[in-house]
Design a protein around this motif. Structure first.
Motif, PDB file in Angstrom:
ATOM      1  N   LEU A   1       0.820  -1.207   0.000  1.00  0.00           N
ATOM      2  CA  LEU A   1       0.000   0.000   0.000  1.00  0.00           C
ATOM      3  C   LEU A   1       0.852   1.253   0.000  1.00  0.00           C
TER       4      LEU A   1
ATOM      5  N   LEU B   1       0.283   5.864   0.328  1.00  0.00           N
ATOM      6  CA  LEU B   1      -0.569   7.027   0.535  1.00  0.00           C
ATOM      7  C   LEU B   1      -0.083   8.153  -0.362  1.00  0.00           C
TER       8      LEU B   1
ATOM      9  N   LEU C   1      -5.552   6.520  -1.001  1.00  0.00           N
ATOM     10  CA  LEU C   1      -4.992   5.224  -0.628  1.00  0.00           C
ATOM     11  C   LEU C   1      -4.885   4.340  -1.863  1.00  0.00           C
TER      12      LEU C   1
ATOM     13  N   ARG D   1      -6.423   2.398  -6.799  1.00  0.00           N
ATOM     14  CA  ARG D   1      -6.815   3.471  -5.885  1.00  0.00           C
ATOM     15  C   ARG D   1      -8.072   3.037  -5.148  1.00  0.00           C
TER      16      ARG D   1
ATOM     17  N   ALA E   1      -7.745   5.536   5.577  1.00  0.00           N
ATOM     18  CA  ALA E   1      -6.499   5.315   4.840  1.00  0.00           C
ATOM     19  C   ALA E   1      -5.295   5.443   5.761  1.00  0.00           C
ATOM     20  N   ARG E   2      -5.271   6.512   6.557  1.00  0.00           N
ATOM     21  CA  ARG E   2      -4.150   6.718   7.483  1.00  0.00           C
ATOM     22  C   ARG E   2      -4.072   5.584   8.498  1.00  0.00           C
TER      23      ARG E   2
ATOM     24  N   SER F   1      -2.676   2.397   7.019  1.00  0.00           N
ATOM     25  CA  SER F   1      -1.246   2.496   6.797  1.00  0.00           C
ATOM     26  C   SER F   1      -0.466   2.203   8.072  1.00  0.00           C
TER      27      SER F   1
ATOM     28  N   TRP G   1     -14.909  -0.224   8.635  1.00  0.00           N
ATOM     29  CA  TRP G   1     -14.874  -0.299   7.170  1.00  0.00           C
ATOM     30  C   TRP G   1     -16.223  -0.698   6.586  1.00  0.00           C
TER      31      TRP G   1
ATOM     32  N   ALA H   1     -15.260   0.997  -0.631  1.00  0.00           N
ATOM     33  CA  ALA H   1     -13.825   0.825  -0.398  1.00  0.00           C
ATOM     34  C   ALA H   1     -13.517  -0.585   0.089  1.00  0.00           C
TER      35      ALA H   1
END
Length: 377
Positions: free
Chosen positions: A309, A311, A320, A326, A334-335, A338, A347, A353
């Motif tokens: 992955l 960012l 992301l 993407r 996303a953060r 990571s 989620w 996503a």
């Protein structure tokens, strides 16, 4: 060339003083439990991992390499001077992959794999250099390392292995379990096992210019605005096969037009490529219903061992990318992904996503019984 030394790992000091600058011996940092040799060979066979058997020594100049599959019956009878190398072990063994948690101060997309080297006394792959950075983690036994500036040596063309000719070291050190030797790209090194030894090589790799050009070509090939062909405006009948200077200029202009993209476009191309480049394909499949069920039950699910992955951007505009795609996820998720590399019940609030992550095989293995599906240091 200088050799740095750290007693224990200091991330800030390492990045400031040694990263991409000079080799560094870090004592007492990592001490993973060595993988049993039979287990290593079984994993290599069951998962079709790239495997090599290297025999020889610098003293005898008798280097040879056999490519896998390599089983127990293929191992030499001699008690000295051979090594088995198995790449991509982190993709199929969670205990090996766990070592990478200590390297999360580096970008995920730069981590290539963990290669395990199992050697008998005298085992080596000869003096060589790598075009990428590497951390050499001593998991078992002792190994003597000779180091030198690789730019001062020529390649030895006598062997299939990419060895260095007329090797003369500048430094010699010995590593024991708990030690980690960091080598920037281009540092010549020659490791020799002093007893039965196992070394885990954490390879870091970025693409070259030609590889980026191939990716760019794939990206712009289908774009109508880049489809203009060379136009031959003038022909000299006396030399009809000639390539006029105007055509060369036109070709240069068309190539430059293919390179025209703003930072956002180039960033997205790069993020997609870096997370897809050298991606290890897994045969394991996780049913979407299972994933949704686990998340609804409040469980967290790890990313797949092979997931890559990146960012791109900052703040709420952060994007992301996972396994070349993407992922249309909120910046907060996303953060978090990571940092933690886990998917939680939150989620479920970003279903599109989540479906994307499932579609690029980025989730797994699920909690419960796991079935395993089927570089040189």
């Amino acid at each position: 060339m200088q050799l740095g030394r750290l007693a224990g790992f200091d991330r800030q000091r390492f990045l400031a003083e040694y990263w991409r600058k000079q080799p560094c011996l870090i004592t007492g940092w990592l001490d993973p439990s060595p993988l049993e040799f039979d287990r290593l060979l079984d994993l290599a066979d069951a998962c079709d991992l790239p495997t090599r058997l290297v025999r020889g020594s610098s003293e005898n100049e008798d280097w040879s390499v056999d490519h896998g599959p390599i089983g127990k019956m293929d191992l030499p009878e001699e008690s000295r001077d051979w090594t088995v190398l198995v790449q991509e072990v982190d993709k199929v063994d969670p205990a090996v992959a766990a070592l990478l948690e200590d390297f999360r101060f580096l970008p995920n997309w730069i981590i290539d794999d963990i290669m395990i080297s199992q050697a008998v006394p005298g085992g080596s792959v000869g003096p060589h250099l790598d075009a990428y950075d590497v951390f050499l983690v001593q998991a078992k036994g002792r190994r003597r390392w000779e180091l030198a500036d690789g730019s001062s040596f020529r390649a030895d063309e006598r062997f299939e292995l990419a060895l260095l000719e007329s090797w003369v070291p500048e430094f010699t050190i010995e590593t024991v379990p708990g030690d980690v030797l960091y080598l920037p790209a281009g540092v010549g090194h020659h490791g020799v096992a002093l007893d039965e030894a196992q070394t885990w090589s954490v390879g870091l790799r970025t693409p070259s210019g030609p590889e980026l050009l191939f990716e760019l070509a794939e990206t712009v090939l289908g774009r109508p605005d880049k489809a203009q062909r060379l136009s031959l405006e003038r022909i000299d009948p006396a030399q009809s096969d000639g390539i006029p200077s105007e055509l060369i200029a036109q070709a240069r202009a068309q190539l430059e037009a293919c390179l025209e993209m703003d930072d956002r476009q180039l960033g997205e191309l790069l993020a997609a490529f870096l997370t897809r480049w050298r991606l290890w394909e897994s045969d394991s499949e996780v049913e979407p219903e299972q994933i949704h069920g686990k998340l609804r039950a409040g469980l967290e699910l790890p990313l797949a061992l092979n997931a890559r992955l990146a960012l791109l951007g900052h703040g709420e505009d952060m994007a992301l990318f996972v396994n070349g795609e993407r992922i249309e996820a909120p910046a907060r998720l996303a953060r978090e992904l990571s940092v933690r590399r886990r998917i939680g019940p939150e989620w479920l609030e970003a279903p599109d996503a989540l479906e994307q992550l499932i579609g690029v095989d980025a989730i797994g293995p699920l909690p419960g019984p796991r079935i395993v599906s089927s570089r040189g240091d």
